[in-house]
Design an enzyme around this catalytic site. Structure first.
Site, mmCIF file in Angstrom:
data_model
loop_
_atom_site.group_PDB
_atom_site.id
_atom_site.type_symbol
_atom_site.label_atom_id
_atom_site.label_comp_id
_atom_site.label_asym_id
_atom_site.label_seq_id
_atom_site.Cartn_x
_atom_site.Cartn_y
_atom_site.Cartn_z
ATOM 1 N N GLU A 1 -62.375 -12.480 -69.711
ATOM 2 C CA GLU A 1 -63.834 -12.352 -69.630
ATOM 3 C C GLU A 1 -64.366 -11.635 -70.852
ATOM 4 O O GLU A 1 -64.540 -10.415 -70.818
ATOM 5 C CB GLU A 1 -64.178 -11.471 -68.428
ATOM 6 C CG GLU A 1 -63.630 -11.978 -67.152
ATOM 7 C CD GLU A 1 -64.732 -12.169 -66.174
ATOM 8 O OE1 GLU A 1 -65.778 -12.717 -66.544
ATOM 9 O OE2 GLU A 1 -64.557 -11.738 -65.082
ATOM 10 N N HIS B 1 -63.181 -6.036 -63.724
ATOM 11 C CA HIS B 1 -64.198 -6.865 -64.383
ATOM 12 C C HIS B 1 -64.799 -6.083 -65.561
ATOM 13 O O HIS B 1 -64.867 -4.852 -65.526
ATOM 14 C CB HIS B 1 -65.287 -7.218 -63.356
ATOM 15 C CG HIS B 1 -66.294 -8.190 -63.873
ATOM 16 N ND1 HIS B 1 -67.352 -7.804 -64.656
ATOM 17 C CD2 HIS B 1 -66.391 -9.528 -63.731
ATOM 18 C CE1 HIS B 1 -68.068 -8.872 -64.973
ATOM 19 N NE2 HIS B 1 -67.499 -9.934 -64.428
HETATM 20 P P1 PGA Z 1 -71.810 -15.136 -65.967
HETATM 21 O O1 PGA Z 1 -70.849 -13.996 -65.427
HETATM 22 O O2 PGA Z 1 -71.270 -16.434 -65.458
HETATM 23 O O3 PGA Z 1 -73.147 -14.801 -65.396
HETATM 24 O O4 PGA Z 1 -71.751 -15.081 -67.448
HETATM 25 C C1 PGA Z 1 -69.484 -14.170 -65.577
HETATM 26 C C2 PGA Z 1 -68.726 -13.002 -65.065
HETATM 27 O O5 PGA Z 1 -69.255 -11.937 -64.840
HETATM 28 O O6 PGA Z 1 -67.546 -13.142 -64.874
#
Ligand code: PGA
Length: 221
Positions: free
Chosen positions: A147, A98
């Site tokens: 992401e 991540h």
């Molecule tokens: P968020 O986080 O939906 O709070 O933007 C997304 C993520 O960490 O994948």
């Protein structure tokens, strides 16, 4: 047909009691959800995996469970690490690499590849995250979550057309993957993304912490 994954990434939120309270709320709010084509994966921190898993099983909730990370090492003398073999009976999925792990804990494409291989060797489905189209995707990973760091937690998601172009560019380098989008996805904007081609799911942070909001997000399409 593969189900669309909705991966609820709780990050470092919720005590065990708060995790159970979420599941109780989900039981009330989620009873009418049509999950024929969708799979919700709850990803608590390690401390709550067993409790959440037991609760889901005992109450026959239509939820899968995932971890947010695993060690790149085998079980052994690695204080503070959790090996894939230690949680393989607790989880179906694991999020790997991540953006927050890459940025705060300095994980690289090489670390991500080692962790993906650990997951696969232990029968856990890895969700390999990338920050952009230039990251490498490990061969064994089927699910790839795009992401973009600036979209995470900012309230400003990447545009659907840019998400689509990143999927296409990744697809040309790493064929036959299934793509997931993550970054400020909410019940109010998810419809903008559901028809992207080769979209296999969403990784949802903030909007997954509240059961009512998560149920709304799943039911708007
Ligand atoms: P968020 O986080 O939906 O709070 O933007 C997304 C993520 O960490 O994948």
């Amino acid at each position: 047909m593969n189900k669309t994954l909705i991966i609820a990434n709780w990050k470092s939120h919720k005590t065990i009691e708060q995790s159970i309270a979420f599941l109780q709320d989900f039981t009330t709010n989620g009873s009418g959800l049509n999950l024929a084509n969708k799979e919700i994966v709850i990803c608590p921190s390690f401390h709550a995996l067993a409790t959440v898993g037991n609760y889901i099983e005992r109450n026959h909730l239509p939820l899968k469970i995932g971890a947010q990370n695993i060690s790149e090492f085998f079980e052994g003398a690695y204080t503070g690490e959790v090996a894939a073999s230690q949680i393989k009976n607790l989880v179906d999925y694991v999020i790997i690499g991540h953006s927050e792990r890459r940025e705060t804990f300095h994980e690289t494409d090489e670390t991500v590849e080692k962790k993906v291989n650990m997951a696969l060797a232990n029968g856990i489905v890895p969700i390999a995250c990338v920050q952009n189209e230039n990251n490498a995707v490990p061969e064994g990973a089927i699910y790839v979550a795009y992401e973009p760091p600036c979209a995470i937690g900012s309230g400003i998601p990447d545009s659907p057309s840019h998400v689509q172009s990143v999927f296409q560019s990744l697809d040309s380098r790493f064929p036959r993957k299934k793509f997931i989008y993550g970054g400020s996805v909410t019940p109010d904007n998810i419809l903008d993304y559901v028809s992207l081609s080769s979209l296999a799911g969403f990784l949802v942070g903030g909007a997954s912490l509240d059961a009512t909001q998560l149920c709304r997000l799943v039911s708007v399409w």
